[in-house]
Write an enzyme that holds these catalytic residues in place. Sequence first.
Site, PDB file in Angstrom:
ATOM      1  N   ILE A  94     -32.232  -6.121   2.075  1.00  0.00           N
ATOM      2  CA  ILE A  94     -30.878  -7.046   2.665  1.00  0.00           C
ATOM      3  C   ILE A  94     -31.235  -6.000   4.176  1.00  0.00           C
ATOM      4  CG2 ILE A  94     -29.746  -4.585   2.394  1.00  0.00           C
ATOM      5  CD1 ILE A  94     -27.592  -7.935   2.389  1.00  0.00           C
ATOM      6  N   GLU A 103     -23.087 -11.509  -2.516  1.00  0.00           N
ATOM      7  CA  GLU A 103     -24.147 -10.635  -3.497  1.00  0.00           C
ATOM      8  C   GLU A 103     -23.217 -10.151  -4.862  1.00  0.00           C
ATOM      9  OE1 GLU A 103     -25.787  -6.585  -2.354  1.00  0.00           O
ATOM     10  OE2 GLU A 103     -25.619  -5.947  -4.381  1.00  0.00           O
ATOM     11  N   ARG A 175     -18.648   2.084 -11.353  1.00  0.00           N
ATOM     12  CA  ARG A 175     -19.876   2.339 -11.597  1.00  0.00           C
ATOM     13  C   ARG A 175     -20.716   2.257 -10.115  1.00  0.00           C
ATOM     14  NH1 ARG A 175     -19.575  -2.599  -5.877  1.00  0.00           N
ATOM     15  NH2 ARG A 175     -18.021  -0.868  -4.742  1.00  0.00           N
ATOM     16  N   ASP A 191     -33.153 -19.768   6.865  1.00  0.00           N
ATOM     17  CA  ASP A 191     -34.097 -21.035   7.227  1.00  0.00           C
ATOM     18  C   ASP A 191     -35.236 -20.774   7.484  1.00  0.00           C
ATOM     19  OD1 ASP A 191     -35.111 -19.787  10.193  1.00  0.00           O
ATOM     20  OD2 ASP A 191     -33.184 -19.151  10.162  1.00  0.00           O
ATOM     21  N   HIS A 197     -40.878 -15.304   8.268  1.00  0.00           N
ATOM     22  CA  HIS A 197     -41.266 -13.124   9.106  1.00  0.00           C
ATOM     23  C   HIS A 197     -40.861 -12.358   7.899  1.00  0.00           C
ATOM     24  CE1 HIS A 197     -40.439  -9.887  11.243  1.00  0.00           C
ATOM     25  NE2 HIS A 197     -39.360  -9.994  10.530  1.00  0.00           N
ATOM     26  N   ARG A 202     -43.331  -8.658   3.444  1.00  0.00           N
ATOM     27  CA  ARG A 202     -42.826  -7.960   1.670  1.00  0.00           C
ATOM     28  C   ARG A 202     -43.523  -8.858   0.634  1.00  0.00           C
ATOM     29  NH1 ARG A 202     -39.420  -3.654   3.161  1.00  0.00           N
ATOM     30  NH2 ARG A 202     -38.152  -4.664   4.209  1.00  0.00           N
TER      31      ARG A 202
HETATM   32  C1  LIG Z   1     -43.647  -2.086   4.981  1.00  0.00           C
HETATM   33  C2  LIG Z   1     -42.123  -1.635   5.279  1.00  0.00           C
HETATM   34  C3  LIG Z   1     -41.939   0.408   5.301  1.00  0.00           C
HETATM   35  C4  LIG Z   1     -39.971   0.293   5.977  1.00  0.00           C
HETATM   36  N1  LIG Z   1     -39.509   1.239   5.911  1.00  0.00           N
HETATM   37  C5  LIG Z   1     -38.745   1.583   6.513  1.00  0.00           C
HETATM   38  C6  LIG Z   1     -38.406   2.871   6.327  1.00  0.00           C
HETATM   39  O1  LIG Z   1     -38.973   3.889   6.394  1.00  0.00           O
HETATM   40  N2  LIG Z   1     -36.825   2.754   7.142  1.00  0.00           N
HETATM   41  C7  LIG Z   1     -36.235   1.791   7.401  1.00  0.00           C
HETATM   42  O2  LIG Z   1     -35.143   2.456   7.872  1.00  0.00           O
HETATM   43  N3  LIG Z   1     -36.125   0.753   7.604  1.00  0.00           N
HETATM   44  C8  LIG Z   1     -38.174   0.440   7.186  1.00  0.00           C
HETATM   45  N4  LIG Z   1     -38.190  -0.951   6.731  1.00  0.00           N
HETATM   46  C9  LIG Z   1     -38.027  -1.887   7.393  1.00  0.00           C
HETATM   47  C10 LIG Z   1     -38.205  -2.606   8.540  1.00  0.00           C
HETATM   48  O3  LIG Z   1     -37.897  -1.259   9.537  1.00  0.00           O
HETATM   49  C11 LIG Z   1     -37.090  -3.749   9.270  1.00  0.00           C
HETATM   50  O4  LIG Z   1     -35.467  -3.219   8.899  1.00  0.00           O
HETATM   51  C12 LIG Z   1     -37.324  -4.584   8.105  1.00  0.00           C
HETATM   52  O5  LIG Z   1     -38.275  -4.805   7.698  1.00  0.00           O
HETATM   53  C13 LIG Z   1     -36.280  -6.184   8.729  1.00  0.00           C
HETATM   54  O6  LIG Z   1     -37.722  -6.229   9.967  1.00  0.00           O
HETATM   55  P1  LIG Z   1     -36.623  -7.473  10.970  1.00  0.00           P
HETATM   56  O7  LIG Z   1     -35.477  -6.453  11.164  1.00  0.00           O
HETATM   57  O8  LIG Z   1     -38.003  -7.537  11.761  1.00  0.00           O
HETATM   58  O9  LIG Z   1     -36.395  -7.904  10.088  1.00  0.00           O
HETATM   59  P2  LIG Z   1     -34.607  -9.440  10.667  1.00  0.00           P
HETATM   60  O10 LIG Z   1     -33.200  -8.346  10.646  1.00  0.00           O
HETATM   61  O11 LIG Z   1     -34.678 -10.577   9.349  1.00  0.00           O
HETATM   62  O12 LIG Z   1     -34.950  -9.805  11.657  1.00  0.00           O
HETATM   63  C14 LIG Z   1     -35.824 -10.879  12.436  1.00  0.00           C
HETATM   64  C15 LIG Z   1     -36.078 -10.739  13.502  1.00  0.00           C
HETATM   65  O13 LIG Z   1     -34.910 -11.026  14.993  1.00  0.00           O
HETATM   66  C16 LIG Z   1     -34.781 -10.033  15.515  1.00  0.00           C
HETATM   67  N5  LIG Z   1     -32.498  -9.153  15.061  1.00  0.00           N
HETATM   68  C17 LIG Z   1     -32.010  -9.431  13.962  1.00  0.00           C
HETATM   69  N6  LIG Z   1     -30.907  -8.709  14.441  1.00  0.00           N
HETATM   70  C18 LIG Z   1     -31.348  -8.432  15.326  1.00  0.00           C
HETATM   71  C19 LIG Z   1     -31.104  -7.293  16.022  1.00  0.00           C
HETATM   72  N7  LIG Z   1     -29.188  -6.150  16.037  1.00  0.00           N
HETATM   73  N8  LIG Z   1     -30.654  -6.883  17.526  1.00  0.00           N
HETATM   74  C20 LIG Z   1     -31.809  -7.161  17.318  1.00  0.00           C
HETATM   75  N9  LIG Z   1     -33.042  -8.107  17.014  1.00  0.00           N
HETATM   76  C21 LIG Z   1     -32.580  -8.244  15.987  1.00  0.00           C
HETATM   77  C22 LIG Z   1     -35.478  -8.853  15.455  1.00  0.00           C
HETATM   78  O14 LIG Z   1     -36.707  -9.971  16.334  1.00  0.00           O
HETATM   79  C23 LIG Z   1     -36.045  -9.080  14.187  1.00  0.00           C
HETATM   80  O15 LIG Z   1     -37.318  -8.747  14.423  1.00  0.00           O
HETATM   81  C24 LIG Z   1     -39.566  -1.175   6.395  1.00  0.00           C
HETATM   82  C25 LIG Z   1     -40.316  -2.850   6.065  1.00  0.00           C
HETATM   83  C26 LIG Z   1     -41.402  -2.292   5.750  1.00  0.00           C
HETATM   84  C27 LIG Z   1     -41.626  -3.918   5.348  1.00  0.00           C
END
Ligand SMILES: Cc1cc2nc3c(=O)[nH]c(=O)nc-3n(C[C@H](O)[C@H](O)[C@H](O)COP(=O)(O)OP(=O)(O)OC[C@H]3O[C@@H](n4cnc5c(N)ncnc54)[C@H](O)[C@@H]3O)c2cc1C
Length: 327
Positions: A94, A103, A175, A191, A197, A202
């Site tokens: 999520i 969900e 629950r 999309d 990404h 993942r």
């Molecule tokens: C191996 C691994 C370990 C991780 N460990 C942790 C952890 O310990 N703790 C934790 O909290 N998380 C953890 N995460 C989660 C990680 O920090 C990201 O939240 C998650 O991978 C989603 O990535 P994202 O924000 O790039 O993706 P998405 O939410 O799909 O966003 C895609 C892109 O859109 C842009 N975007 C979307 N929303 C915003 C926004 N509100 N502001 C600015 N730009 C935005 C950004 O460029 C982002 O890269 C982990 C992830 C991975 C893969």
Amino acid sequence: MAETKRLTVPAAEEILGGYFPVLDHGFVSLVDYMGSDESIEHAARVSYGYGTRKRSMTRGLVRYLRRHRHTTPSEMVELKFHCAMPMFVARQWIRHRTASVNEYSGRYSLMPLLFYTPEGENFAVQSASNRQGRADETSPELYRETIERWEAARHSAADTYRWLVGEEVARELARIELPLSTYTQWYWKIDLHNLFHFLTLRVDPHAQWEIQQYGNVMAGMLKRVAPISYEAWIDYEVCGTHMSHGELEVLRDLLESDSDGVTSRAESKRLEMDELKAHGLSPREARELIEKLKPAEVPDFELDLKQMQSPEEFEARMREAVPGEFE
Ligand SMILES: Cc1cc2nc3c(=O)[nH]c(=O)nc-3n(C[C@H](O)[C@H](O)[C@H](O)COP(=O)(O)OP(=O)(O)OC[C@H]3O[C@@H](n4cnc5c(N)ncnc54)[C@H](O)[C@@H]3O)c2cc1C
């Protein structure tokens, strides 16, 4: 049903609405898709203008767009999935905010009492080098005792849930003591650009093994919807890498390029750790560069069609796991 005028892909149609099992009770199904590689090409052509490229160049154009991160044309393709996963997987999933999600409601509906149990081969000790990871398999004795303890805890949680529901306590309260291993499910639409990404993060070995299993199946589905884009994603992201200035300097120390090609500077030249650091890399960056340059296998996320099941099979399994009238 009316014949469609929309673009359809035979390989995607073959699996559309089919359910692929993941983990012990989960699944992923591609329930719908819009567009394919051609849609990316059409969208790109709007900005490139008429007559700039030939249709036969779809592959070249799609690869060029990915390589140069011209990503908006790939936002024109969408995929919609129905997935069931343990709650701890859903919690990681999520975090990807660019999808639309609906969900299963544990406030409205009864929860299927299905709990994830890792297989012995995936039950491992804490990794010493990666605080977020696992290392070797544990002893069979420890695995056996864990299963016994988990079963006792789950039996108690399920029993309390059934009792609370029987006492007509609100489902939203009944629950709250269910464990993170309990399965939930959702519709998830995204999309293609954002799906890439998600999948890049993942299917990576740094992601938790359980969510990787979902990524692997979804990558197989994507391969059927947009095969050229999938191939470019494997080449540029899964098996490709970005390089920092320091990393490129290390390679430039070893290789020389001119307009005709690339030459090694010496027949056998080795750069020790200290020399890598002299190029501005921290010890960790130097170790990561060495990792990046190791030979790597090219993964193939081809789906195993023998695994595909009907929605009714999973529907029945979920229904049977709901307490009360179906027990
Ligand atoms: C191996 C691994 C370990 C991780 N460990 C942790 C952890 O310990 N703790 C934790 O909290 N998380 C953890 N995460 C989660 C990680 O920090 C990201 O939240 C998650 O991978 C989603 O990535 P994202 O924000 O790039 O993706 P998405 O939410 O799909 O966003 C895609 C892109 O859109 C842009 N975007 C979307 N929303 C915003 C926004 N509100 N502001 C600015 N730009 C935005 C950004 O460029 C982002 O890269 C982990 C992830 C991975 C893969």
